[in-house]
Write an enzyme that holds these catalytic residues in place. Structure first.
Site, PDB file in Angstrom:
ATOM      1  N   THR A 258      -6.366   1.482  -6.354  1.00 43.55           N
ATOM      2  CA  THR A 258      -7.625   0.790  -6.140  1.00 43.55           C
ATOM      3  C   THR A 258      -8.158   1.105  -4.761  1.00 43.55           C
ATOM      4  O   THR A 258      -7.474   0.890  -3.779  1.00 43.55           O
ATOM      5  CB  THR A 258      -7.419  -0.723  -6.241  1.00 43.55           C
ATOM      6  OG1 THR A 258      -6.176  -0.943  -6.868  1.00 43.55           O
ATOM      7  CG2 THR A 258      -8.510  -1.344  -7.008  1.00 43.55           C
TER       8      THR A 258
ATOM      9  N   THR B 140       1.247   2.508  -5.560  1.00 41.00           N
ATOM     10  CA  THR B 140       2.358   2.840  -4.658  1.00 41.00           C
ATOM     11  C   THR B 140       3.706   3.014  -5.362  1.00 41.00           C
ATOM     12  O   THR B 140       4.580   3.682  -4.839  1.00 41.00           O
ATOM     13  CB  THR B 140       2.512   1.764  -3.559  1.00 41.00           C
ATOM     14  OG1 THR B 140       2.598   0.491  -4.186  1.00 41.00           O
ATOM     15  CG2 THR B 140       1.345   1.792  -2.608  1.00 41.00           C
ATOM     16  N   ASP B 141       3.862   2.429  -6.568  1.00 36.32           N
ATOM     17  CA  ASP B 141       5.187   2.447  -7.204  1.00 36.32           C
ATOM     18  C   ASP B 141       5.730   3.863  -7.402  1.00 36.32           C
ATOM     19  O   ASP B 141       6.905   4.113  -7.189  1.00 36.32           O
ATOM     20  CB  ASP B 141       5.145   1.712  -8.548  1.00 36.32           C
ATOM     21  CG  ASP B 141       5.200   0.211  -8.358  1.00 36.32           C
ATOM     22  OD1 ASP B 141       5.183  -0.228  -7.188  1.00 36.32           O
ATOM     23  OD2 ASP B 141       5.254  -0.517  -9.365  1.00 36.32           O
TER      24      ASP B 141
ATOM     25  N   LYS C   4       9.366   4.716  -1.161  1.00 31.83           N
ATOM     26  CA  LYS C   4       8.930   3.328  -1.048  1.00 31.83           C
ATOM     27  C   LYS C   4      10.187   2.476  -0.885  1.00 31.83           C
ATOM     28  O   LYS C   4      11.002   2.401  -1.792  1.00 31.83           O
ATOM     29  CB  LYS C   4       8.151   2.915  -2.303  1.00 31.83           C
ATOM     30  CG  LYS C   4       7.584   1.497  -2.237  1.00 31.83           C
ATOM     31  CD  LYS C   4       6.750   1.161  -3.467  1.00 31.83           C
ATOM     32  CE  LYS C   4       6.199  -0.242  -3.385  1.00 31.83           C
ATOM     33  NZ  LYS C   4       5.334  -0.581  -4.528  1.00 31.83           N
TER      34      LYS C   4
END
Lengths: 448, 642
Positions: free
Chosen positions: A107, A184-185, A264
């Site tokens: 987004t 981001t995952d 991450k």
């Protein structure tokens, strides 16, 4: 559309609405016992309790009411929300460098979706400038939405789509740099896929995302996107795939990470992304890009710079990534063999070990020409199958140790190599070679 | 309370109040941190910037845009006692149900309807007081009603309607010591402490009724047993309006006594604004006569001796002027003591921009060291439009923005009273803080699913509600033959139970009352931690008093000692005072002192009583009742004189 009128309602509440002649966006007064309340019927999240109707009160608060003991209900009006981001016309400055922004489900700016309670991306430049007008000062921006899915649903087909788009940009538009926004995952997987598939990119390719969605005033999306566009538009930027995200919890600096050594490391913090086993390429503080000293970037034997840009779009999808755990059964591996997999990455314990009860199955896989490589679950440090007897047994069975490449990066690299090379020996040879900075040859003491 | 000169009835005065109270739960509302403030020094400071986001309806809240344009940088002081939730780095944990049902208990005490499915909503705040940029809040009850207690006498004369009761998280505490200019600091410890907000309807028709309502709700909250005690744990805001005016929210009133004073000043202000509105009509001035046309008058001051402007010019700032037709004399009109209409413009600029204020033509411009020539030139610049202007000094963009806000406020003057939030200072005079927030800043929290309320649990709560506090006060007053005021104080301070217990055990009621209501307060003011004094201590003390272990005069000293040394036993403390004194010991002491005072007795006879009493009390104070000492002395002295 019939469904829209009762969006999200089912079972008894749906029947009740129909019976009362009410639909979503009707303003009603509900009376129960000796008290009544007014509000607008809202669409309801399909996963919420089906016995309640959502109401927005005049104060702006939402509540749910149970239809069971309603004495009276009266329609008193109708209201329809308009969820458009106001568009702002901002004259783009022709003298500024051209930086396309590709939306990959992440987004950039967003509006709230009442029904699902989620957010809908806003991606036209007008919508973008309405939320982040400062971007127009950095570059001529053009936006396009490649796909709009949660990042956990992204796979090889999506990588191909991104690569095709980049190819077309190279051929037609000659941008100064490009920015991809991504959930981001699985951002690190995409970064690795682009790193391996694009050789000698003619411009910087920046991937960014946000850990706090853009519907909150505290979102990190603006800061990350701003710095990404700033980097992509800068002549100083390195022509390779990088990830730019918050360096700390503070909105003060962003880190520039190499696309193959990023991970991450936190489910929700802004500074979740870390370069593992080395220093990041650099940082952006107060609009200034600074790079770490070259020797600290470690052993990047990225291809010769005078070669032309080359993009490959092939991946072998039959590659598995298996996290080793105590009590793992050989049947797990058998499944991959029987399903016709071509490669397996093991996230082994410690130096890259797996249980010895897997060895016969590994041998079988090896006989089936399946490439098996091992990495370490520890993430930090190198694999080493020669240290212990058990490791030597694994090597003998055909497991390839691939130094300190991260498990996820190894998975993408193996899929890339199997997609583009035929000979197993060549694939194994390249797996052990540092192609895009995914393997570092020295680990500095302070970097853990 | 001085009587107001204003006729509230005729003015169509209306008011409602909002009360915030912290709940005394162990944990915070949306995380598992302890719900307590801390004195720790911050371990880390995190820096953030906020941006406005669209409301559910697709529009920005104007108040939020203004906050954004101030361009503040927010700094959070992170303590060991907070977690990543407070820093907006971890999504919320499910709502603290203890707090939720405590709030339901209070809602039920106010006869509210309970929301069947609560939805946590986000209320946007861009001032930095909540790191997410929004406060999480949920409606819990509505349509309640309680009796407004007028005092004295305690009669339920009027029903007070409760519109809403919410549960929400408290905001972070601003650190005024560190905050400087655009850098605003907050302590994160208070953020997330469960808070209830009670909103009444606008049915209060006089300042006195507002006090009654604040008192009634305050007592109700205290008697519910769910609220935190101490300074700043209950805060009240007041909404007031008069028929010709509009709704203004008064925030930050700390003392109930200040309520009528603040309301009086506010209504005077509204009347002043209405008179300006009428004057504009009389002068036949229309909004279109006041265009937003600013002039750069920096040149006028090229050789100025005005310090303010000299230093501004050194910073490369500009002097901008907004000529205003028809406002001459109005800018200087006093609205509150020492606050003119021009001050309203200035306060607004101070609050909405980074400028320190404005200068206007109804002020004595010589006090800024403007020369007569400069004033004349300024006058000339707006001659055709008559002589009234506002000057803003700052960077061109900033000064322009300031004059835009001034212009907006001038236009609002044509409609009388603008809706706004004002902060009440300790003298009751208020200052503009912001325009009233619209509802576009409220939207559902997508991080938390709705919570269905357990109706069985609500029923159980309803069946076990604490006794209505005013009936308790009345019952207590009758049962122990004490005044309503005293009963109220005891119940207010949570001393009713120990009072009853002491009286039942035969302790002298006057001493008990003095000890509980005055002595404890007095020693607490002297810095003694009276939390160390338990009900058991009090029972022991009065038992010892009954056994004449010491005299009642020793009670303050004993309590002080106990407060300072909570680990010491009572008997140790009493023996520090030398223990009690028997009649026999007293007799000996009296005879000894009389012996050394032979001459005095000869000289003055019975008149020697006072000085000798003083000498004896030096040794006997606190060990035996003063009354017994004086009786004994009188007896022996009389013998001697005879």
């Amino acid at each position: 559309m019939a469904e829209e009128k009762y969006a999200g309602y089912r079972g008894s509440t749906l029947d009740w609405l129909k019976k009362q002649g009410l639909e979503v966006w009707d303003e009603i007064e509900v009376t129960k016992a000796d008290s009544s309340i007014k509000g607008v019927i809202l669409p309801r999240n399909e996963l919420a309790d089906p016995n309640f109707i959502s109401l927005k009160l005049s104060t702006g608060y939402n509540i749910g009411f149970n239809i069971e003991d309603v004495l009276r209900v009266r329609k008193i009006g109708r209201f329809q929300g308009k969820y458009r981001i106001p568009k702002v016309e901002i004259a783009q400055k022709p003298a500024l460098p051209f930086v396309p922004i590709l939306g990959c489900g992440g987004t950039i700016a967003s509006r709230l979706d009442y029904q699902t309670g989620g957010t809908i991306p806003a991606l036209t430049p007008e919508e973008l400038f309405s939320s982040f007008p400062e971007i127009a000062e950095l570059a001529r921006v053009e936006t396009s939405l490649l796909f709009d899915i949660f990042s956990e649903n992204i796979s090889f087909g999506h990588y191909v789509k991104i690569l095709t788009e980049i190819e077309s940009l190279i051929q037609n538009d000659a941008p100064q740099g490009i920015v991809l926004t991504h959930g981001t995952d699985t951002l690190a997987f995409t970064a690795a896929a682009l790193s391996f598939s694009i050789t000698n990119p003619p411009f910087p390719i920046v991937i960014t995302g946000s850990q706090r969605s853009s519907d909150r005033p505290s979102s990190d999306s603006f800061f990350n996107l701003y710095n990404s566009v700033l980097y992509a538009a800068s002549p100083k930027a390195k022509k390779e795939v990088v990830v730019i995200m918050h360096e700390k919890s503070s909105d003060t600096s962003c880190t520039i990470h190499r696309g193959t050594r990023i991970r991450k490391m936190h489910s929700s913090r802004r500074d979740a992304f870390k370069t593992i086993g080395g220093s990041p390429l650099g940082r952006i503080t107060e609009r200034k890009i600074s790079f770490a000293k070259e020797e600290e970037n470690l052993s990047i034997e990225v291809e010769l710079k005078d070669k032309p840009c080359q993009i490959t779009k092939k991946f072998e999808e039959k590659v598995g990534l298996i996290y080793h755990y105590p009590g793992i059964q050989p049947g797990v591996l058998d499944y991959y063999i029987e399903a016709g997999y071509k490669g397996i990455v093991l996230a082994g314990t410690g130096l890259g070990h797996v249980s010895s009860n897997l060895i016969p199955t590994i041998k079988k896989a090896n006989e089936n020409e399946i490439v098996i490589v091992t990495t370490t679950q520890c993430l930090h440090g190198f694999t080493g199958l020669s240290v212990y007897e058990s490791g030597r047994q694994l090597q003998k069975a055909g497991v390839v140790s691939v130094f300190n490449i991260l498990p996820e990066t190894a998975y993408i690299k193996l899929a890339y190599l199997l997609g583009n090379y035929r000979k197993t020996e060549k694939i194994i040879e390249l797996m052990k070679q540092n192609l895009k900075g995914e393997i570092t040859i020295r680990e500095k003491f302070q970097e853990f | 309370m001085t009587e107001s000169k204003l006729d509230y009835n005729n003015l169509g005065f209306k008011a409602g109040i909002e009360i915030h109270a912290q709940l005394s739960t162990e944990k915070k509302l949306f995380c598992h941190c302890s719900a307590a403030l801390t004195n720790e020094t911050p371990q880390v400071i995190v820096q953030r910037k906020f941006r406005p986001v669209l409301g559910e309806m697709g529009v920005y809240d104007p108040a939020l845009l203004i906050e954004f344009e101030k361009n503040h940088t927010i700094f959070y002081e992170v303590f060991d006692s907070v977690c990543t939730y407070e820093l907006d780095e971890t999504p919320p944990f499910p709502i603290n149900t203890e707090a939720l049902y405590d709030c339901i208990k209070l809602a039920k005490m106010m006869n509210c309807e309970i929301v069947e499915e609560t939805n946590v909503c986000r209320k946007n705040y861009l001032d930095g007081s909540v790191p997410c940029g929004f406060q999480r809040t949920a409606l819990v009850g509505y349509n309640g009603q309680i009796s407004l207690i007028k005092d004295p006498p305690m009669i339920d004369e009027k029903e007070l309607s409760i519109s809403w009761i919410y549960i929400e998280e408290d905001a972070a505490r601003k650190d005024n010591d560190r905050t400087k200019g655009k850098n605003v600091f907050f302590k994160l410890d208070r953020l997330g402490i469960p808070l209830i907000e009670i909103v009444t309807d606008h049915g209060l028709s006089s300042p006195t009724e507002v006090i009654f309502a604040a008192r009634t709700l305050g007592m109700l909250i205290k008697s519910s047993g769910i609220a935190r005690k101490g300074l700043g744990t209950i805060r009240q805001d007041i909404n007031v309006s008069i028929a010709e005016g509009d709704r203004v929210e008064l925030k930050g009133i700390q003392l109930l006594q200040l309520i009528p004073i603040a309301i009086d000043f506010e209504i005077q202000r509204q009347l002043g604004l209405i008179s300006i509105q009428k004057e504009l009509i009389k002068r036949d001035i229309q909004p279109q006569d006041v265009p937003l046309q600013t002039l750069d008058v920096t040149e006028v001051f090229s050789k100025t001796s005005s310090q303010v402007i000299q230093s501004a010019l050194k910073r490369k700032e500009r002097v901008l002027m907004l000529p205003i037709a028809g406002f001459q004399g109005l800018l200087g009109r006093e609205l509150q003591p020492n606050k003119q209409f021009g001050t309203e413009l200035s306060d607004r600029v101070k609050s909405l921009t980074n400028l320190k204020g404005i200068i206007h033509s109804d002020e004595d411009l010589l006090k800024y060291n403007f020369s007569e020539r400069e004033i004349l030139e300024l006058t000339k610049k707006c001659e055709e439009r008559s002589f009234a202007f506002v000057i803003a000094i700052g960077k061109n963009k900033e000064a322009q923005k300031a004059l835009t806000f001034v212009h907006e406020r001038l236009l609002a003057a044509f409609n009388g009273v603008p809706q706004e939030t004002r902060h009440v200072n300790s003298d009751g005079i208020s200052t503009f803080t912001r325009d009233l927030h619209g509802r576009s800043r409220l939207y559902p929290d997508t991080d938390l699913p709705p919570v269905v309320i357990d109706l069985k649990r609500v029923k159980m709560i309803e069946e076990n509600l604490p006794e209505n506090f005013w009936s308790r006060i009345r019952r207590f007053s009758k049962e122990y033959s004490i005044s309503i005021d005293l009963a109220e104080d005891l119940i207010y301070d949570d001393k009713a139970e120990i009072f009853a217990e002491l009286i039942q055990r035969g302790a002298p009621s006057k001493v008990v009352v003095t000890t509980l209501t005055q002595t404890l307060t007095a020693i607490s003011r002297e810095g003694v931690d009276i939390n160390n004094i338990t009900d058991n201590h009090l029972l022991e003390i009065f038992e010892a008093l009954r056994l004449n272990k010491f005299a009642k005069e020793a009670i303050p000293d004993i309590l002080t000692n106990l407060g300072k040394n909570p680990t010491k036993s009572l008997s140790d403390i009493v023996s520090d005072f030398g223990g009690g004194m028997s009649q026999e010991e007293l007799n000996k002491l009296v005879l000894k002192v009389l012996k050394t005072s032979q001459e005095l007795v000869k000289e003055r006879g019975m008149n020697a009583f006072s000085p000798i009493m003083g000498l004896i009390m030096k040794e006997a104070r606190g060990k035996i009742d003063g009354k017994i000492v004086s009786e004994t002395l009188r007896k022996y002295l009389r013998k001697q004189v005879k």
